[in-house]
Design a protein around this motif. Structure first.
Motif, PDB file in Angstrom:
ATOM      1  N   LEU A 183       0.824  -1.203   0.000  1.00  0.00           N
ATOM      2  CA  LEU A 183       0.000   0.000   0.000  1.00  0.00           C
ATOM      3  C   LEU A 183       0.860   1.256   0.000  1.00  0.00           C
ATOM      4  N   LEU A 184       1.989   1.206   0.701  1.00  0.00           N
ATOM      5  CA  LEU A 184       2.896   2.354   0.701  1.00  0.00           C
ATOM      6  C   LEU A 184       3.366   2.656  -0.717  1.00  0.00           C
ATOM      7  N   ILE A 185       3.775   1.637  -1.434  1.00  0.00           N
ATOM      8  CA  ILE A 185       4.231   1.819  -2.816  1.00  0.00           C
ATOM      9  C   ILE A 185       3.097   2.354  -3.685  1.00  0.00           C
ATOM     10  N   ALA A 186       1.889   1.786  -3.526  1.00  0.00           N
ATOM     11  CA  ALA A 186       0.753   2.218  -4.337  1.00  0.00           C
ATOM     12  C   ALA A 186       0.413   3.681  -4.087  1.00  0.00           C
ATOM     13  N   VAL A 187       0.409   4.105  -2.819  1.00  0.00           N
ATOM     14  CA  VAL A 187       0.047   5.495  -2.503  1.00  0.00           C
ATOM     15  C   VAL A 187       1.130   6.448  -2.978  1.00  0.00           C
ATOM     16  N   LEU A 188       2.411   6.099  -2.798  1.00  0.00           N
ATOM     17  CA  LEU A 188       3.496   6.950  -3.302  1.00  0.00           C
ATOM     18  C   LEU A 188       3.379   7.148  -4.813  1.00  0.00           C
ATOM     19  N   ASN A 189       3.186   6.058  -5.539  1.00  0.00           N
ATOM     20  CA  ASN A 189       3.052   6.163  -6.989  1.00  0.00           C
ATOM     21  C   ASN A 189       1.829   6.994  -7.377  1.00  0.00           C
ATOM     22  N   ALA A 190       0.739   6.843  -6.614  1.00  0.00           N
ATOM     23  CA  ALA A 190      -0.484   7.584  -6.928  1.00  0.00           C
ATOM     24  C   ALA A 190      -0.278   9.089  -6.762  1.00  0.00           C
ATOM     25  N   VAL A 191       0.337   9.507  -5.655  1.00  0.00           N
ATOM     26  CA  VAL A 191       0.563  10.933  -5.408  1.00  0.00           C
ATOM     27  C   VAL A 191       1.445  11.530  -6.499  1.00  0.00           C
ATOM     28  N   ILE A 192       2.504  10.814  -6.856  1.00  0.00           N
ATOM     29  CA  ILE A 192       3.418  11.327  -7.897  1.00  0.00           C
ATOM     30  C   ILE A 192       2.705  11.396  -9.244  1.00  0.00           C
ATOM     31  N   ASP A 193       1.891  10.375  -9.570  1.00  0.00           N
ATOM     32  CA  ASP A 193       1.156  10.397 -10.836  1.00  0.00           C
ATOM     33  C   ASP A 193       0.196  11.587 -10.908  1.00  0.00           C
ATOM     34  N   VAL A 194      -0.488  11.857  -9.808  1.00  0.00           N
ATOM     35  CA  VAL A 194      -1.499  12.909  -9.807  1.00  0.00           C
ATOM     36  C   VAL A 194      -0.874  14.301  -9.919  1.00  0.00           C
ATOM     37  N   TYR A 195       0.278  14.500  -9.271  1.00  0.00           N
ATOM     38  CA  TYR A 195       0.829  15.860  -9.179  1.00  0.00           C
ATOM     39  C   TYR A 195       2.167  16.024  -9.895  1.00  0.00           C
ATOM     40  N   ALA A 196       2.460  15.143 -10.861  1.00  0.00           N
ATOM     41  CA  ALA A 196       3.696  15.284 -11.627  1.00  0.00           C
ATOM     42  C   ALA A 196       3.618  16.419 -12.646  1.00  0.00           C
ATOM     43  N   ASP A 197       2.394  16.797 -13.029  1.00  0.00           N
ATOM     44  CA  ASP A 197       2.214  17.874 -14.016  1.00  0.00           C
ATOM     45  C   ASP A 197       1.758  19.135 -13.297  1.00  0.00           C
ATOM     46  N   GLU A 198       2.665  20.067 -13.139  1.00  0.00           N
ATOM     47  CA  GLU A 198       2.368  21.294 -12.393  1.00  0.00           C
ATOM     48  C   GLU A 198       1.526  22.288 -13.181  1.00  0.00           C
ATOM     49  N   THR A 199       1.253  22.005 -14.459  1.00  0.00           N
ATOM     50  CA  THR A 199       0.494  22.949 -15.285  1.00  0.00           C
ATOM     51  C   THR A 199      -1.014  22.772 -15.146  1.00  0.00           C
TER      52      THR A 199
END
Length: 732
Positions: free
Chosen positions: A654-670
């Motif tokens: 779950l730690l890996i899944a949540v880390l990947n999810a946060v990065i996927d959601v906010y990787a595009d600052e535009t």
């Protein structure tokens, strides 16, 4: 983790259509309150099992079946008096009729009592008796097929043949139940080397009849699942593959008609008088046999293997198996339930004195009961067809097919890396040492190879499977046992319906997964829309949330014994939600309750896999192009709270899944939501404060026993540090 396919069925969730397990009988039956009238009859029945008169022993075996049928409390009373041991002892009786009735009683006990009772049978030595009976059956079958036993006289030969076929059906059903009980009993069944007899019974199907050959097909199907030793023994048998192909290609309607013509000779009036033909329902056993053997071939023969040279599984699947399965998928579930409830009301009330009459047989049934049995068999045929379809739709070839659990030796470089991780650094020190954000964030694994058992366009557009599988997954009033002490109006139908919903969702999950994998990474919205054109996206989405809402409306039931299928169906519905969200999330009309439901359901899920599905689905929804700021905030806040809250530490997966999810959601600052949610919400500060903790959790993952998770954990940690550096660089 959300990308899990369902190629194989675990032994624990197979539905056995001859009887219904305890788990579906309802809480009231589990309280031990046996029918007083039945309890009064118990001791005389048990005493007659050891009677010197073989007629009394035969009667006692049949009486036990009638007293315990779908009655867990009475069965446990018999169990407490060692009924299992007594019946096993009768398997070595010197009178064939006693052996037949004892094996029938044990067959029904095994199915009624499930895995626990099968374990008791194994501990009390049933396998040695079954091995002897298998040898006896095999020899007698040879005599029947060759006609060499008829010289003893037609009447005696007919009686011996009848006993032999009844015994063979019971023994095959016992092998089937024992194979599914536990790994220990499965090994014991493998040791009987029963594959030769099973193939022989199929070869002689025209002579020995549908009952025995169907039991053999069911045993073959169970034994060929997740059981490499048996699969190898079967495909190396000199005539097995040829025989299996013959059965799959044989017209089941012709086989059914031929069998009915034989069975009606001299018996038609009796059947009509008993009301058994009141429903215009097909017998269905030849069709079920054909579907089961289709599953055996799909289980045993991999495309491109040496066995495939003899079978050509791809051609057989597209020309024969898939059309056969396709014809079974349009079931009106509401009409079925209405008919079942009507028939239940027509079942005559059983009188104990009549039930224990002198002409007692283990399988005596009234007309409505026979009609219910045919309905159940029809539904079970659909269940098996869905399992075969699930295998066909499992179109991904990835690293998950390697052996799991093997210990991998640690290299010197990896040991050095672990020592390096032992250095004491605070969060800022670790961020300083982390890699620079010079590569895309997120998963760096290559795209899986997509290779379904049939062309994806045919499955989606030609057969319209997404719509039809969704219809089969919709719940009815009989789908689960009531969430109280009242049993289902007809537990066998409830048992098979819940399994039918689960199998439909598994097939749909595989189909959506294969479709999602066929879409290139970072595909445009137009490409996603084109891939989703043959899928009723919104219809499936709404149907899955209807299922989630229905199951969630009785949360107390999810914790009750006997309600395990509610959780299974819930988790698989979430898998389909994940698939839809991955294919084309921008096409979905998302309601706030949908997002909240995915967040709230985490608390009741038991499977790590199901929880990661929810996390990844939420990530897809929060990342879609038309996401609102409120939706993004609700998802982003929950995800970051999972990471930063010290109250409930996450598991490695779950730690890996949540880390990947946060990065996927906010990787595009535009994106519009970035400033309002990520920046103003202080997400960067929260992530910067968990770096040391994340590194420590990753280091706890045993590289030797769980290498894949450790690699993914290290990647997630490196992505986190690089992501923090990247987001900080934007503030300068």
């Amino acid at each position: 983790m959300g990308k899990a396919q369902y190629k194989k069925k675990t032994q624990g969730w197979r539905h056995n259509p001859l009887r219904v397990p305890d788990a579906h009988l309802g809480g009231g039956k589990a309280e031990g309150k046996a029918d007083p009238a039945k309890e009064k009859q118990m001791i005389p029945v048990l005493n007659k099992l050891k009677s010197p008169q073989h007629a009394d022993r035969t009667w006692a075996c049949a009486a036990i079946c009638n007293l315990i049928q779908n009655d867990a409390a009475t069965r446990r009373l018999f169990q407490s008096r060692n009924v299992v041991g007594e019946l096993i002892e009768r398997l070595s009786d010197d009178v064939d009729e006693v052996v037949v009735e004892a094996s029938g009683a044990l067959r029904n006990l095994a199915i009624d009592g499930g895995h626990e009772l099968c374990g008791e049978m194994a501990n009390k030595g049933i396998m040695s008796h079954l091995t002897v009976l298998i040898g006896k059956i095999s020899t007698t079958i040879d005599n029947i097929l060759s006609g060499s036993g008829s010289e003893s006289g037609p009447d005696k030969f007919f009686q011996e043949r009848k006993h032999l076929l009844d015994l063979a059906e019971n023994v095959m059903s016992l092998l089937w139940s024992m194979a599914e009980a536990s790994p220990k009993t499965l090994q014991a069944v493998n040791a009987t080397a029963s594959e030769s007899l099973l193939v022989k019974l199929l070869q002689g199907r025209e002579t020995i009849g549908l009952g025995v050959s169907l039991a053999a097909a069911q045993a073959l199907y169970s034994l060929s699942q997740d059981n490499f030793p048996f699969r190898k023994a079967l495909i190396t048998h000199p005539t097995a593959l040829h025989t299996l192909i013959e059965v799959v290609q044989q017209d089941h309607l012709q086989a059914e008609s031929s069998q009915q013509a034989k069975s009606k000779k001299g018996k038609g009036k009796d059947k009509q008088a008993d009301g058994a033909t009141q429903d215009d329902l097909p017998e269905g056993r030849a069709l079920l046999r054909r579907i089961l053997i289709s599953g055996v071939l799909r289980n045993c023969v991999a495309a491109g293997s040496w066995a495939d040279d003899k079978v050509d599984i791809s051609t057989l699947t597209n020309a024969t198996i898939l059309p056969l399965v396709n014809g079974l998928l349009d079931v009106n579930m509401q009409e079925v339930c209405a008919r079942v409830l009507q028939l239940v009301q027509e079942i005559p009330k059983q009188d104990i004195a009549i039930a224990l009459g002198k002409d007692l047989k283990t399988d005596h049934k009234s007309g409505p009961e026979l009609s219910l049995e045919r309905i159940e068999r029809s539904l079970n045929t659909v269940v098996t067809a869905l399992e075969v379809l699930t295998n066909i739709c499992a179109g991904l070839e990835d690293e998950d097919d390697v052996l799991e659990g093997a210990e991998v030796p640690e290299t010197a470089e990896e040991a050095d890396e672990d020592e390096e991780m032992d250095g004491v650094f605070d969060d800022e020190g670790l961020i300083e040492q982390g890699r620079e954000p010079d590569a895309p964030f997120g998963d760096i694994a290559s795209n899986p190879v997509v290779n379904p058992g049939a062309t994806l366009s045919h499955l989606l557009s030609g057969l319209q499977l997404p719509r039809r599988l969704t219809a089969l997954s919709q719940l009815t009033q009989l789908s689960f046992p009531p969430a109280n002490d009242t049993p289902s109006p007809h537990p066998p139908t409830t048992s098979v319906l819940s399994m039918l919903h689960l199998r439909a969702l598994e097939a749909l999950n595989n189909l959506l997964l294969t479709t999602a994998a066929s879409i290139p990474a970072n595909a445009s919205a137009a490409t996603q829309a084109a891939a989703a054109a043959a899928i009723p996206m919104q219809g499936i989405w709404d149907a899955m949330f209807a299922t989630i809402e229905t199951i969630g409306s009785e949360p107390q039931a999810l914790q009750l014994r006997g309600q395990e299928m509610r959780v299974e169906v819930l988790q698989m519905a979430l898998g389909c939600v994940w698939g839809i969200a991955k294919i084309a999330p921008a096409q979905l009309s998302i309601q706030p309750p949908h997002i909240q439901a995915l967040i709230d359901v985490q608390a009741v899920l038991r499977s790590e896999l199901a929880k990661t599905r929810c996390i990844e689905a939420l990530s897809s929804l929060a990342s879609r192009q038309n996401v609102t700021i409120d939706e993004n905030r609700a998802i982003g806040t929950w995800l970051t709270q999972q990471l930063t809250s010290p109250a409930a530490p996450l598991s490695a997966e779950l730690l890996i899944a949540v880390l990947n999810a946060v990065i996927d959601v906010y990787a595009d600052e535009t994106k519009d939501s970035d400033e309002e949610v990520f920046v103003k919400g202080g997400f960067l500060e929260g992530l910067s404060g968990i770096v040391a903790r994340v590194k420590g959790e990753v280091k706890k993952i045993d590289r030797r026993n769980d290498r894949q998770t450790r690699v993914r954990g290290e990647e997630a940690y490196e992505n986190l540090v690089a992501f923090i550096k990247y987001r900080r660089s934007l503030l300068r």
